[in-house]
Design a protein around this motif. Structure first.
Motif, PDB file in Angstrom:
ATOM      1  N   PHE A 159       0.837  -1.201   0.000  1.00 27.84           N
ATOM      2  CA  PHE A 159       0.000   0.000   0.000  1.00 27.84           C
ATOM      3  C   PHE A 159       0.873   1.253   0.000  1.00 27.84           C
ATOM      4  N   CYS A 160       1.860   1.251   0.881  1.00 29.11           N
ATOM      5  CA  CYS A 160       2.753   2.416   1.001  1.00 29.11           C
ATOM      6  C   CYS A 160       3.473   2.685  -0.311  1.00 29.11           C
ATOM      7  N   ASN A 161       3.997   1.646  -0.948  1.00 21.24           N
ATOM      8  CA  ASN A 161       4.773   1.828  -2.174  1.00 21.24           C
ATOM      9  C   ASN A 161       3.931   2.426  -3.300  1.00 21.24           C
ATOM     10  N   VAL A 162       2.736   1.864  -3.520  1.00 26.98           N
ATOM     11  CA  VAL A 162       1.931   2.355  -4.644  1.00 26.98           C
ATOM     12  C   VAL A 162       1.363   3.742  -4.362  1.00 26.98           C
ATOM     13  N   LEU A 163       1.058   4.027  -3.095  1.00 31.85           N
ATOM     14  CA  LEU A 163       0.530   5.356  -2.764  1.00 31.85           C
ATOM     15  C   LEU A 163       1.613   6.416  -2.834  1.00 31.85           C
ATOM     16  N   MET A 164       2.811   6.098  -2.369  1.00 26.67           N
ATOM     17  CA  MET A 164       3.882   7.089  -2.410  1.00 26.67           C
ATOM     18  C   MET A 164       4.221   7.488  -3.851  1.00 26.67           C
ATOM     19  N   GLU A 165       4.001   6.573  -4.788  1.00 32.76           N
ATOM     20  CA  GLU A 165       4.279   6.880  -6.192  1.00 32.76           C
ATOM     21  C   GLU A 165       3.247   7.837  -6.780  1.00 32.76           C
ATOM     22  N   ARG A 166       2.033   7.877  -6.198  1.00 35.55           N
ATOM     23  CA  ARG A 166       0.950   8.609  -6.831  1.00 35.55           C
ATOM     24  C   ARG A 166       0.410   9.785  -6.026  1.00 35.55           C
ATOM     25  N   LEU A 167       0.573   9.759  -4.710  1.00 36.22           N
ATOM     26  CA  LEU A 167       0.053  10.863  -3.906  1.00 36.22           C
ATOM     27  C   LEU A 167       0.837  12.139  -4.181  1.00 36.22           C
ATOM     28  N   PRO A 168       0.140  13.264  -4.343  1.00 37.47           N
ATOM     29  CA  PRO A 168       0.860  14.534  -4.506  1.00 37.47           C
ATOM     30  C   PRO A 168       1.577  14.911  -3.223  1.00 37.47           C
ATOM     31  N   ASP A 169       2.492  15.854  -3.321  1.00 31.62           N
ATOM     32  CA  ASP A 169       3.260  16.277  -2.156  1.00 31.62           C
ATOM     33  C   ASP A 169       2.318  16.718  -1.036  1.00 31.62           C
ATOM     34  N   ALA A 170       2.728  16.419   0.194  1.00 26.21           N
ATOM     35  CA  ALA A 170       1.885  16.743   1.349  1.00 26.21           C
ATOM     36  C   ALA A 170       1.590  18.237   1.442  1.00 26.21           C
ATOM     37  N   SER A 171       2.476  19.083   0.929  1.00 26.77           N
ATOM     38  CA  SER A 171       2.235  20.529   0.959  1.00 26.77           C
ATOM     39  C   SER A 171       1.095  20.919   0.032  1.00 26.77           C
ATOM     40  N   ASN A 223     -15.672  16.224 -11.433  1.00 32.03           N
ATOM     41  CA  ASN A 223     -14.510  16.438 -12.307  1.00 32.03           C
ATOM     42  C   ASN A 223     -13.200  16.188 -11.579  1.00 32.03           C
ATOM     43  N   ILE A 224     -13.201  15.143 -10.751  1.00 35.81           N
ATOM     44  CA  ILE A 224     -11.970  14.733 -10.086  1.00 35.81           C
ATOM     45  C   ILE A 224     -11.118  13.952 -11.081  1.00 35.81           C
ATOM     46  N   GLY A 225      -9.838  14.238 -11.112  1.00 35.60           N
ATOM     47  CA  GLY A 225      -8.938  13.566 -12.035  1.00 35.60           C
ATOM     48  C   GLY A 225      -8.753  12.100 -11.696  1.00 35.60           C
ATOM     49  N   GLU A 226      -8.280  11.329 -12.672  1.00 38.70           N
ATOM     50  CA  GLU A 226      -8.136   9.885 -12.466  1.00 38.70           C
ATOM     51  C   GLU A 226      -7.120   9.575 -11.381  1.00 38.70           C
ATOM     52  N   LYS A 227      -6.014  10.273 -11.378  1.00 41.69           N
ATOM     53  CA  LYS A 227      -4.978  10.013 -10.385  1.00 41.69           C
ATOM     54  C   LYS A 227      -5.495  10.321  -8.979  1.00 41.69           C
ATOM     55  N   GLU A 228      -6.224  11.432  -8.843  1.00 46.22           N
ATOM     56  CA  GLU A 228      -6.760  11.813  -7.532  1.00 46.22           C
ATOM     57  C   GLU A 228      -7.807  10.804  -7.059  1.00 46.22           C
ATOM     58  N   GLN A 229      -8.683  10.348  -7.988  1.00 52.23           N
ATOM     59  CA  GLN A 229      -9.691   9.366  -7.605  1.00 52.23           C
ATOM     60  C   GLN A 229      -9.042   8.030  -7.235  1.00 52.23           C
ATOM     61  N   TRP A 230      -7.974   7.668  -7.944  1.00 49.30           N
ATOM     62  CA  TRP A 230      -7.258   6.450  -7.592  1.00 49.30           C
ATOM     63  C   TRP A 230      -6.746   6.545  -6.156  1.00 49.30           C
ATOM     64  N   CYS A 231      -6.176   7.678  -5.804  1.00 53.29           N
ATOM     65  CA  CYS A 231      -5.650   7.863  -4.445  1.00 53.29           C
ATOM     66  C   CYS A 231      -6.764   7.825  -3.412  1.00 53.29           C
ATOM     67  N   LEU A 232      -7.885   8.491  -3.698  1.00 48.54           N
ATOM     68  CA  LEU A 232      -9.009   8.507  -2.757  1.00 48.54           C
ATOM     69  C   LEU A 232      -9.542   7.093  -2.535  1.00 48.54           C
ATOM     70  N   THR A 233      -9.688   6.337  -3.618  1.00 47.43           N
ATOM     71  CA  THR A 233     -10.205   4.966  -3.508  1.00 47.43           C
ATOM     72  C   THR A 233      -9.250   4.075  -2.727  1.00 47.43           C
ATOM     73  N   THR A 234      -7.971   4.148  -3.061  1.00 46.78           N
ATOM     74  CA  THR A 234      -6.985   3.283  -2.400  1.00 46.78           C
ATOM     75  C   THR A 234      -6.851   3.639  -0.930  1.00 46.78           C
ATOM     76  N   LEU A 235      -6.848   4.915  -0.597  1.00 47.72           N
ATOM     77  CA  LEU A 235      -6.810   5.320   0.811  1.00 47.72           C
ATOM     78  C   LEU A 235      -8.055   4.836   1.547  1.00 47.72           C
ATOM     79  N   GLY A 236      -9.190   4.842   0.850  1.00 48.49           N
ATOM     80  CA  GLY A 236     -10.417   4.330   1.462  1.00 48.49           C
ATOM     81  C   GLY A 236     -10.311   2.858   1.808  1.00 48.49           C
ATOM     82  N   TYR A 237      -9.659   2.086   0.933  1.00 51.05           N
ATOM     83  CA  TYR A 237      -9.469   0.664   1.220  1.00 51.05           C
ATOM     84  C   TYR A 237      -8.435   0.454   2.321  1.00 51.05           C
TER      85      TYR A 237
END
Length: 712
Positions: free
Chosen positions: A618-630, A651-665
């Motif tokens: 989870f950490c590896n795939v999220l760190m590759e896609r999550l935008p900077d914490a700032s 109108n949420i972008g695909e990358k952002e929705q991927w992150c939201l979904t994965t964080l939800g899981y």
């Protein structure tokens, strides 16, 4: 109320009910059954309203609970880490007041006021609890200051109710119609020095539906009923009963109230669909499973044209994914043509149906497919299987005729694809193949790398049928042909990671693997507990047999007029045999316990490795896609980092929705398996949650574990 009327003429009978209830309560307290205790408290309150109990008796129960709660959270006398238990006691008291607050305030105002003051004092010393992990909806502003937790909110509502004179239309009060008769029933009252419990049993779903249809209230309550059912179905971390129970209750209610309840249920579905993007991932999965099952019981009838607009949304939009997953689950419960027919008013939705077709066999000889050496090998293997070749014969054929000439990878593809094809006719055929030729699969897939290749072949063969793919992988894990670590690696392969936000298939496989490991531990613990109980009984039986034998051996008896030590030889032999058997049973029970303890230790090591692997991935795939914490330090910022949703426009972008979904899981898995995660939390934090980890990843895990973000 019925018990109150019975008390007018059958005082002894009601007294017996009360006494039996007291006995049942002790069993409930010993087992720690919170639901039964909660029901008991309400039962006590209704008994008080029906003049069976004195109000002061009920206050004694309240005060005992309150005292226990206050002691629990006391830093010196109690154990604040048990605050959840103390909060439950207070919740029980507050939950009773809508049912009997008016009577208590009228008859014992000073006593109940003392209880209210005590509750307020308790709330002032307890720690604010984090309920974010148990919320149905992710409102993207979880860091709001001053937000009330469940108990604080309940207390606020009870205070409002008190100010309003305890008037609550939704609480039935049938005893008021018989108040004159019930007043004379004060002859039986019982001073409860301990809690009482009405043994509650889970009624059949038909009894439950029948009871709900006939509630004695003067207003329409279909919406309240639907809200209650949905709130339990979606309750986190888990519903009180299995989700199928609520499915059947809703079906029965729709049939019992055809003119009212189906429309209310449909309204609830529409309301949840409008907020599906904010719905917790676990709740979303439960809703999909329930809704598809519900429609399957009503000819798949639904106004799909209302949701046809999802086709204009991106493929990753939660509403579109929801419709897609519901249709896929419907196909599992029926067949493709039937589901297609059900959406004829919105024919465009056929695009969201799963692929129509059967297996995707690599070595099929149908059509114009070019036949290769691998096709010939597969045909040879099929002939051997049809000829009832043994697993050992097939292993020899692989080692002598396939691997030397074609290599291990080709051998794996040929064998796995052919086995799957031979077992594709039904679930029973699949099980037969796995049981008969499991040794051959284990031989060509001895390590984790090969097992990942095996799972990939299963996914390829059943690419048009996710259900069969999930079943095959689950069965192979059950036969220990593949490990849970191999499944985790496959789920987090690039091909599957790209589907995290558009398909439930990889998540279904992952849920099955983690659940199977978790359930194995739960089953072993139950077996060990049962064995320990059995050992105690075996020890007592062995000791009793030994004592009886020693007594018989030391007894003097007359034989031919002469005293002889020991009883009749026949009886003595029988006693010796019984003592030996009892001792053998004790030894056998101890050996079984040792074996189960060893299996449990192994299972605990397995789940530790599984959890670490899961969260590292989870950490590896999220760190590759999550935008900077700032840029995105909260879910709200993440959802708005590409424009976000404005009003009803998605109108949420695909990358952002991927992150939201994965964080939800991440949050859902953390919450569901929290009991097994907590023993390894230090190792998890050291290896997966270093200081520089993204705050959204840390928050998702802590939220699922109900651990404050600023935990020290």
């Amino acid at each position: 109320m019925e018990i109150g009327l019975m008390n007018l003429e059958f005082e002894d009978c009601v007294r017996k009910v009360v006494e039996d209830t007291q006995t049942n309560l002790q069993d409930a307290l010993d087992s720690g059954n919170c639901n039964r205790i909660r029901i008991l408290m309400r039962f006590l309150t209704v008994l008080m309203c029906s003049k069976v109990l004195q109000p002061s008796s009920l206050v004694v129960v309240f005060e005992t609970l309150l005292s226990s709660a206050a002691t629990t959270v006391d830093e010196e006398k109690g154990n604040p880490s048990w605050q959840a238990c103390a909060d439950f006691y207070i919740t029980c008291i507050l939950s009773c007041l809508p049912w009997g607050g008016a009577e208590l305030m009228e008859q014992v105002p000073e006593e109940i006021e003392g209880v209210m003051v005590g509750i307020e004092a308790y709330l002032s010393i307890r720690r604010h609890a984090s309920d974010n992990g148990l919320s149905f909806f992710d409102d993207n502003d979880e860091a709001k200051n001053g937000e009330k937790d469940f108990l604080e909110d309940l207390w606020s509502r009870v205070q409002d109710l008190s100010t309003n004179g305890w008037k609550l239309e939704s609480v039935p009060r049938p005893h008021l119609s018989f108040e004159a008769q019930l007043v004379s029933a004060w002859g039986l009252w019982y001073l409860f020095l301990s809690f009482l419990f009405l043994g509650s049993c889970k009624a059949s779903r038909k009894e439950c539906a029948s009871f709900m249809v006939g509630l004695p209230v003067p207003f329409r309550y279909e919406y309240l009923m639907a809200e209650t059912i949905f709130s339990q179905l979606l309750m986190l971390p888990e519903p009180p009963f299995k989700p199928i129970y609520y499915t059947l209750v809703i079906i029965d209610l729709c049939k019992a109230l055809p003119g009212a309840f189906p429309a209310v249920v449909a309204g609830g579905v529409r309301a949840l669909f409008e907020r599906i993007a904010d719905l917790d991932m676990e709740c979303r999965t439960r809703l999909i499973l329930w809704f598809s099952h519900h429609l399957a019981n009503f000819q798949f009838i639904w106004p799909w044209e209302e949701w046809a607009y999802v086709l204009d949304l991106p493929k990753w939009a939660p509403q579109r994914v929801f419709v897609q997953e519901v249709l896929e689950r419907e196909v599992r419960l029926s067949y493709w043509e039937k589901v297609k027919q059900s959406i004829e008013n919105a024919p465009g939705l056929e695009e969201l149906l799963p692929p129509k077709g059967g297996p995707n066999f690599r070595f099929s000889v149908d059509g114009d497919t070019e036949r290769t050496e691998q096709h010939a090998l597969s045909a040879d293997l099929s002939s051997m299987m049809k000829g009832r070749a043994t697993s050992r014969e097939i292993i020899s054929w692989i080692e002598e005729s396939v691997v030397p000439l074609h290599g291990q990878e080709v051998a794996l593809k040929v064998v796995v694809q052919t086995f799957l094809d031979m077992g594709s006719k039904s679930f029973t055929h699949l099980i037969t193949v796995l049981e008969r030729y499991g040794q051959a699969i284990a031989k060509i897939c001895p390590d984790e790398d090969k097992q990942v290749m095996l799972i990939a072949e299963v996914g390829y063969y059943w690419r048009n049928n996710p259900q069969m793919a999930a079943i095959a992988i689950d069965r192979m894990m059950g036969y220990r042909l593949i490990s849970n670590l191999a499944i985790v690696r496959w789920v987090f392969s690039p091909e599957n990671v790209e589907q995290f936000h558009t398909s439930d298939h990889p998540w279904e496989v992952l849920r099955n693997a983690v659940s199977k490991t978790y359930n194995r531990i739960s089953d072993l613990r139950k077996e060990i507990s049962s064995l320990k109980t059995g050992i105690v009984a075996a020890e007592e039986a062995a000791e009793e047999a030994k004592t009886e034998l020693e007594a018989a051996e030391s007894k003097l008896t007359l034989v031919d007029g002469e005293p002889v030590l020991g009883e009749n030889p026949v009886r003595l032999s029988r006693l010796k045999s019984r003592a030996e058997k009892a001792k053998e049973e004790e030894v056998s029970a101890r050996e079984s316990l040792e074996a189960k303890d060893a299996l449990l230790a192994r299972a605990l090591d397995e789940i530790e490795a599984l959890l670490l692997s899961l969260y590292k991935n989870f950490c590896n795939v999220l760190m590759e896609r999550l935008p900077d914490a700032s840029i995105a330090g909260s879910l709200r910022e993440l959802s708005q980092s590409n424009g976000g949703r404005t009003s009803d426009v998605y109108n949420i972008g695909e990358k952002e929705q991927w992150c939201l979904t994965t964080l939800g899981y991440v949050k859902a898995f953390s919450r569901q398996y929290a009991s097994e995660i907590w023993p390894h939390i230090e190792k998890l934090e050291a290896e997966v949650l270093p200081e520089n980890v993204h705050p959204l990843f840390r928050r998702a895990i802590y939220c699922g574990l109900r651990r404050p973000i600023n935990w020290a």
